[in-house]
Design an enzyme around this catalytic site. Structure first.
Site, PDB file in Angstrom:
ATOM      1  N   THR A  14      51.275  56.402  34.221  1.00 33.95           N
ATOM      2  CA  THR A  14      51.506  56.607  32.791  1.00 33.95           C
ATOM      3  C   THR A  14      52.891  57.196  32.530  1.00 33.95           C
ATOM      4  OG1 THR A  14      49.175  57.163  32.690  1.00 33.95           O
ATOM      5  CG2 THR A  14      50.471  57.703  30.753  1.00 33.95           C
ATOM      6  N   ARG A  46      52.501  52.803  44.460  1.00 33.83           N
ATOM      7  CA  ARG A  46      51.544  52.354  45.475  1.00 33.83           C
ATOM      8  C   ARG A  46      51.380  50.831  45.463  1.00 33.83           C
ATOM      9  NH1 ARG A  46      46.876  56.549  45.291  1.00 33.83           N
ATOM     10  NH2 ARG A  46      47.092  55.920  43.148  1.00 33.83           N
ATOM     11  N   VAL A 134      55.099  71.618  32.723  1.00 29.72           N
ATOM     12  CA  VAL A 134      54.387  72.613  31.920  1.00 29.72           C
ATOM     13  C   VAL A 134      54.384  72.202  30.451  1.00 29.72           C
ATOM     14  CG1 VAL A 134      54.233  75.050  31.257  1.00 29.72           C
ATOM     15  CG2 VAL A 134      55.111  74.433  33.510  1.00 29.72           C
ATOM     16  N   GLY A 136      53.654  69.460  28.789  1.00 31.87           N
ATOM     17  CA  GLY A 136      54.079  68.112  28.379  1.00 31.87           C
ATOM     18  C   GLY A 136      55.392  68.081  27.625  1.00 31.87           C
ATOM     19  N   LYS A 207      50.282  75.690  35.698  1.00 31.04           N
ATOM     20  CA  LYS A 207      51.334  75.843  34.682  1.00 31.04           C
ATOM     21  C   LYS A 207      51.592  77.325  34.385  1.00 31.04           C
ATOM     22  CE  LYS A 207      49.936  71.401  32.754  1.00 31.04           C
ATOM     23  NZ  LYS A 207      49.042  70.725  31.827  1.00 31.04           N
ATOM     24  N   GLY A 308      49.969  63.034  28.015  1.00 30.58           N
ATOM     25  CA  GLY A 308      50.149  61.669  27.517  1.00 30.58           C
ATOM     26  C   GLY A 308      51.521  61.145  27.882  1.00 30.58           C
TER      27      GLY A 308
END
Ligand code: HSE
Length: 434
Positions: A14, A46, A134, A136, A207, A308
């Site tokens: 992502t 991968r 930490v 996002g 975090k 996200g």
């Protein structure tokens, strides 16, 4: 124009795919801000044969991500694989050894090995950048290392896990069950590969440990958090706790707290009650927030999406731009050799108001027994209510205490649990007024 800043990206999940998207979409503005073009030279993941929604045809494909550590011509390695050991750890370590800057979103790696890696970066004249590790999209590392650099930090409070905040919010708003809401969070790309890290508080603890290090100039020490039982997740918070907290004017939030008390540091991750009207009470959904208390700045709240693709990739790219501009700052704000070993507060000596919920058989004398236990531990009750009436059957009791010593509260809970009339494990949470 200066020569391009050349990077290799390891990990195209992502966040990795998000980084490629941003660097492609905003190439011109990023180049102006960095003072030079940023060129992705090589990528690794991968599985080569996955449609990631981004065009990778212009980059060399490297089968073993570790080969990026000495890939010809790279200025920086962008590690987005994750994990505190294995390929990610080997790649970061050897990239630094090879005098390549490293940008990572890997909080586990920084929390576990941050001190050694910081030393390695300094010894090799390069930077280890980890804004995305930490909270996002919130620029909290920049704020802590630079924006608040004039202050002595008194405390840092954080809602540091988007998945937990999302679950607690949706459970409260919809009345839906924990597992169902967790599944939504995973589908939305918020949760870790192993969601136990989210819901058991480990991700938030990674975090917090990094923030503690910058705030108080100490070596990051994840083991001190874990081994002393200072990490609790949200798995024991049930729908009724969420509803009772709401009734009393609170929200339940998974908080990471690092506070300086008489020269020692209190550090913990726990679900806590915060007033609905407090700065943290309004932070909902996948949003994270960090509330910093410094001696001159007083208090400051930073909030934004904590998980996200977009928010996390935004922070990764911000680090890449900084490095391309030649920005250099020690990993934890001060040179690694100056980081101290922390001295931790004895949690039993800390005090707080508490929320306590347990179930007891509805019969005469039970409240008297409970009151007597609380009195024996010097705990004063602000409110006590039995929820419902069901003679001879189990009913929940909810207590809000006045400020009480943690050790005495723990003792009281263990004595209440031993009462014959107590039918399940009590739920105990701190109330943080903020
Ligand atoms: N899984 C994390 C969260 C995101 O839910 O906040 C990355 O740290």
């Amino acid at each position: 124009m200066n020569k391009p800043f050349k990077i290799g990206i390891a990990g195209l999940g992502t966040v990795g795919a998000g980084v490629v998207k941003i660097l492609t979409k905003h190439a011109d503005v990023i180049s102006s801000r960095a003072g030079r073009d940023i060129e992705i030279i090589a990528v690794s993941a991968r599985n080569k044969d996955v449609d990631r929604g981004v065009d990778l045809s212009g980059f060399y494909w490297v089968d073993d991500a570790r080969d990026l550590a000495n890939y010809d011509g790279l200025d920086a390695v962008i590690e987005l694989i994750g994990g505190d050991s294995g390929i990610a750890a080997e790649l970061v370590s050897s990239a630094l050894d090879n005098s390549r800057h490293v940008v990572t979103a890997n909080k586990a790696l920084v929390a576990h090995h941050g001190y050694a890696l910081a030393k390695k970066a300094e010894d090799n004249g390069v930077s280890l950048a980890y804004e995305a590790a930490v909270a996002g999209g919130i620029p909290i590392i920049k704020s802590m290392r630079e924006g608040f650099a004039a202050n002595e930090i008194n405390a840092v409070y954080g809602i540091l896990n988007g998945t937990c905040n999302y679950i607690l919010t949706v459970m409260r708003e919809s009345g839906r069950g924990f597992d169902e809401v967790l599944k939504d969070a995973q589908d939305l790309g918020y949760a870790e590969a192993d969601p136990a890290f989210d819901i058991e508080g480990v991700d938030a603890a990674h975090k917090l440990c990094i923030l503690t290090s910058i705030a108080f100039g100490v070596k990051p020490d994840f083991d001190a958090l874990q081994n002393d039982g200072k990490i609790q997740g949200i798995t024991k918070v049930n729908a009724s706790d969420i509803a009772y907290a709401t009734e009393f004017g609170y929200r339940i939030k998974l908080l990471g707290i690092a506070r300086s008390i008489d020269g020692k540091i209190m550090q913990m991750v726990e679900p806590c009650l915060v007033p609905v009207s407090s700065p943290m009470g309004g932070v909902e959904d996948v949003y994270n927030a960090v509330y910093v208390d410094g001696d001159f700045v007083e208090t400051s709240l930073l909030t934004g999406k904590g998980a996200g693709e977009g928010p996390t990739a935004s922070s990764v790219v911000a680090d890449i731009i900084d490095l391309a501009r030649g920005f250099d700052i020690p990993t934890f704000g001060i040179e690694a050799d100056k980081l101290k070993d922390a001295s931790w507060v004895n949690m039993g000596e800390t005090s707080s108001r508490y929320y306590l919920r347990f179930s007891v058989i509805d019969k005469a004398g039970v409240i008297a027994d409970i009151s007597s236990i609380l009195k024996g531990q010097n705990i004063s009750i602000e409110s006590l209510s039995q929820r419902g009436h069901d003679e001879g059957r189990s009913v929940p009791i909810v207590i809000i205490s006045h400020e009480s010593k943690h050790a005495e509260m723990i003792k009281a809970v263990s004595l209440i649990k031993e009462l014959e009339s107590c039918t399940d494990n009590p739920c105990l949470m701190r109330i943080e007024e903020l």
